[in-house]
Design an enzyme around this catalytic site. Sequence first.
Site, mmCIF file in Angstrom:
data_model
loop_
_atom_site.group_PDB
_atom_site.id
_atom_site.type_symbol
_atom_site.label_atom_id
_atom_site.label_comp_id
_atom_site.label_asym_id
_atom_site.label_seq_id
_atom_site.Cartn_x
_atom_site.Cartn_y
_atom_site.Cartn_z
ATOM 1 C CG ASP A 1 -4.484 -1.764 7.717
ATOM 2 O OD1 ASP A 1 -4.388 -2.537 6.756
ATOM 3 O OD2 ASP A 1 -3.627 -1.689 8.620
ATOM 4 C CB SER B 1 -7.627 -4.317 16.667
ATOM 5 O OG SER B 1 -6.270 -4.273 17.042
ATOM 6 C CB ALA C 1 -4.220 -10.693 16.146
ATOM 7 N N GLY C 2 -2.543 -8.322 14.019
ATOM 8 C CA GLY C 2 -2.361 -8.031 12.595
ATOM 9 C C GLY C 2 -3.686 -7.953 11.853
ATOM 10 C CG ASP D 1 -0.545 -0.210 2.521
ATOM 11 O OD1 ASP D 1 0.655 -0.507 2.691
ATOM 12 O OD2 ASP D 1 -1.355 -0.074 3.466
ATOM 13 C CD GLU E 1 -2.296 3.300 13.400
ATOM 14 O OE1 GLU E 1 -1.152 2.967 13.729
ATOM 15 O OE2 GLU E 1 -3.320 2.865 13.953
#
Length: 372
Positions: free
Chosen positions: A159, A114, A110-111, A24, A147
């Site tokens: 994401d 979330s 957990a990738g 990405d 982020e």
Amino acid sequence: MNSFISEVVVQSPGRINFIGGHLDYNGGHVLPAAMNQKITLKFRKNDSHMCNVASSLMESDFKVDLNNLVKTDTQWHNFIIGVLFHINILKPGLLKGFDCVIESDLALGAGLSSSAALECGLAKGVNELFEIGLTETEIIKLSRDTEHTFIGTKCGIMDQLTIIKGKKDHLLFLNCETLAYDLIKIDFKPYVIVLLNSNVSHNLANSAYNKRRDECSVALTIINKKYPYYKFLSKVPLEILNEFKHILTDEIYHRALYVIEENIRSINAVGYLKKHDFINFGNCLYQAHYGLQQHYEVSCEELDFLVKLTEGLDYVLGSRMMGGGFGGCTINIVHSNHVDQFIMRTTGAYRKTFNRELSSIITTIDDGASIV
Ligand code: GLA
């Protein structure tokens, strides 16, 4: 907040991605979807300038003053504060105090994105509660910016875009250069999607992720000196990369090789999918894993072990590590008649080798974040 009477409820899903790992931010093609495991956020106004956030996930709550939106030492608070901060920049003065309760059946760390699910869900919820008028694109970008600025992960946009734009039973074939995407209707029957969560989360994940991004940008900068028109590494032809093989360090060359090959593989994989050729589609997933393992070096021994375990199983079409890497989940396409056997076998072998528990998640493809 047991008797919480909400004015707005948002369900915000995790995301899976079949192919196109780390493409990405390299302007490549990715193939993600929204999951049926979600974070639920409930909101009500409280006529103040305070935001009270309670999370059963984190077994804690905290308050944040809208007049003092600054980074803290607690990472999950920063997801919330960062989103509010960026909304305030885009739409000053429209955000007011609120109470929010967060619940989830989506595994954390957990990738499965979330954090993006939380950020997008929060932005969507307050947008509705206070009629702020943010567009979907603004929600996607401000969640991504959170982020970058409040968490320190220089992630791409896959994401957040998937979590907002996802559609039940559809994959998004997303071109990360233009952000245009095709929705591909998918029915894997008789196969199902099984995620195996290694329950490993390596400390270096964040810094290694950012390092990969920097390495790609080093490769592109050098290539651009002779070929200035390539805006993204994934678009550079292999022959051109190979002209630079002796100029780039071995490490940088392998990063670029993975990116260029993975973009071609991702486009080919979608071709197979459209022809219902699940065997070749599954093989692309294995090749993607080997690329991430050997050239991009973002896998780890637990993930490699899990992928390798599936290689000899004729009821598994494909398997690869998913997400940023260094832990998290593998994604597996498994024949529905053998799912129990698959989970038992991998769980047992994993426990025996690593003395650690494996968790399995059977997931389906669902809608993106929605007001319920
Ligand atoms: C994380 C990032 C995404 C993407 C993936 C790897 O999930 O948030 O932007 O780079 O890793 O494909």
